[in-house]
Design a protein around this motif. Structure first.
Motif, mmCIF file in Angstrom:
data_model
loop_
_atom_site.group_PDB
_atom_site.id
_atom_site.type_symbol
_atom_site.label_atom_id
_atom_site.label_comp_id
_atom_site.label_asym_id
_atom_site.label_seq_id
_atom_site.Cartn_x
_atom_site.Cartn_y
_atom_site.Cartn_z
ATOM 1 N N TRP A 139 9.500 9.638 -5.584
ATOM 2 C CA TRP A 139 8.543 10.751 -5.564
ATOM 3 C C TRP A 139 8.971 11.865 -6.507
ATOM 4 C CZ3 TRP A 139 8.987 15.762 -3.212
ATOM 5 C CH2 TRP A 139 7.776 16.425 -2.991
ATOM 6 N N SER A 152 0.240 15.753 -1.431
ATOM 7 C CA SER A 152 1.450 15.105 -1.930
ATOM 8 C C SER A 152 2.468 14.896 -0.803
ATOM 9 C CB SER A 152 2.067 15.954 -3.049
ATOM 10 O OG SER A 152 3.244 15.375 -3.527
ATOM 11 N N MET A 184 0.818 -1.206 0.000
ATOM 12 C CA MET A 184 0.000 0.000 0.000
ATOM 13 C C MET A 184 0.856 1.263 0.000
ATOM 14 S SD MET A 184 -2.999 0.972 -0.221
ATOM 15 C CE MET A 184 -4.275 2.039 0.254
ATOM 16 N N SER A 185 2.023 1.185 0.662
ATOM 17 C CA SER A 185 2.901 2.353 0.709
ATOM 18 C C SER A 185 3.352 2.770 -0.680
ATOM 19 C CB SER A 185 4.124 2.064 1.581
ATOM 20 O OG SER A 185 3.734 1.913 2.918
ATOM 21 N N GLY A 243 1.170 12.244 1.638
ATOM 22 C CA GLY A 243 1.338 10.898 1.095
ATOM 23 C C GLY A 243 2.787 10.447 1.133
ATOM 24 N N LEU A 250 0.914 7.807 -6.109
ATOM 25 C CA LEU A 250 -0.123 8.845 -6.164
ATOM 26 C C LEU A 250 0.418 10.192 -5.693
ATOM 27 C CD1 LEU A 250 -3.211 6.831 -4.858
ATOM 28 C CD2 LEU A 250 -2.731 7.546 -7.214
ATOM 29 N N SER A 251 1.268 10.164 -4.682
ATOM 30 C CA SER A 251 1.875 11.397 -4.184
ATOM 31 C C SER A 251 2.813 12.003 -5.222
ATOM 32 C CB SER A 251 2.641 11.127 -2.888
ATOM 33 O OG SER A 251 1.757 10.728 -1.882
ATOM 34 N N ILE A 254 0.513 4.651 -2.468
ATOM 35 C CA ILE A 254 0.428 6.007 -1.921
ATOM 36 C C ILE A 254 1.582 6.861 -2.449
ATOM 37 C CG2 ILE A 254 0.532 7.381 0.205
ATOM 38 C CD1 ILE A 254 -2.110 5.886 -0.156
ATOM 39 N N LEU A 255 2.771 6.280 -2.509
ATOM 40 C CA LEU A 255 3.931 7.020 -2.997
ATOM 41 C C LEU A 255 3.764 7.421 -4.461
ATOM 42 C CD1 LEU A 255 6.741 8.135 -2.391
ATOM 43 C CD2 LEU A 255 7.671 5.906 -3.070
ATOM 44 N N TRP A 264 3.565 9.545 4.681
ATOM 45 C CA TRP A 264 2.921 8.276 5.029
ATOM 46 C C TRP A 264 3.700 7.101 4.447
ATOM 47 C CZ3 TRP A 264 0.509 3.931 3.158
ATOM 48 C CH2 TRP A 264 -0.334 3.264 4.052
ATOM 49 N N ALA A 265 4.084 7.218 3.185
ATOM 50 C CA ALA A 265 4.824 6.142 2.522
ATOM 51 C C ALA A 265 6.185 5.911 3.173
ATOM 52 C CB ALA A 265 4.993 6.456 1.033
#
Length: 105
Positions: free
Chosen positions: A62, A42, A1-2, A45, A8-9, A5-6, A48-49
């Motif tokens: 990123w 961004s 999941m990380s 995320g 998408l960020s 998210i990364l 979070w990642a």
């Protein structure tokens, strides 16, 4: 999941970078608002990642995603000139991002 998210960020990084340019020094309302919202999302995320992905890898991925999408969008819209060399450099950048993912733990 990380990793999702990364990615998408990274996409949101391209959005805020493009909006920042279109805001003309924060003198245009909607690009300025888009910049602020997508910047927060961004960065959030990315943070979070980074709980599961090492900092260097996460930041490299990123930035690579954001930079390649920003330049590609600028070339597609005519804001920057297109060239084969630019495209090859973007492909190389994307390859490096994929490489970082493949060698991460």
């Amino acid at each position: 999941m990380s990793w999702v998210i990364l990615v998408l960020s990274g996409i949101l990084e391209a959005v805020w970078a493009t909006a920042l340019g279109k805001s003309e020094g924060f003198t245009k309302l909607w690009p300025s608002i888009i910049f602020g919202v997508t910047l927060i999302l961004s960065m959030g995320g990315l943070a979070w990642a980074m709980r599961e992905i090492p900092t260097g890898t996460a930041y490299g991925v990123w930035v690579g995603i954001g930079a390649s999408l920003t330049v590609t969008y600028a070339m597609i819209t005519g804001a920057e000139p297109f060239s084969i060399v630019r495209m090859l450099l973007i492909v190389g950048l994307v390859g490096c991002v994929i490489g970082l993912k493949l060698v991460s733990h």
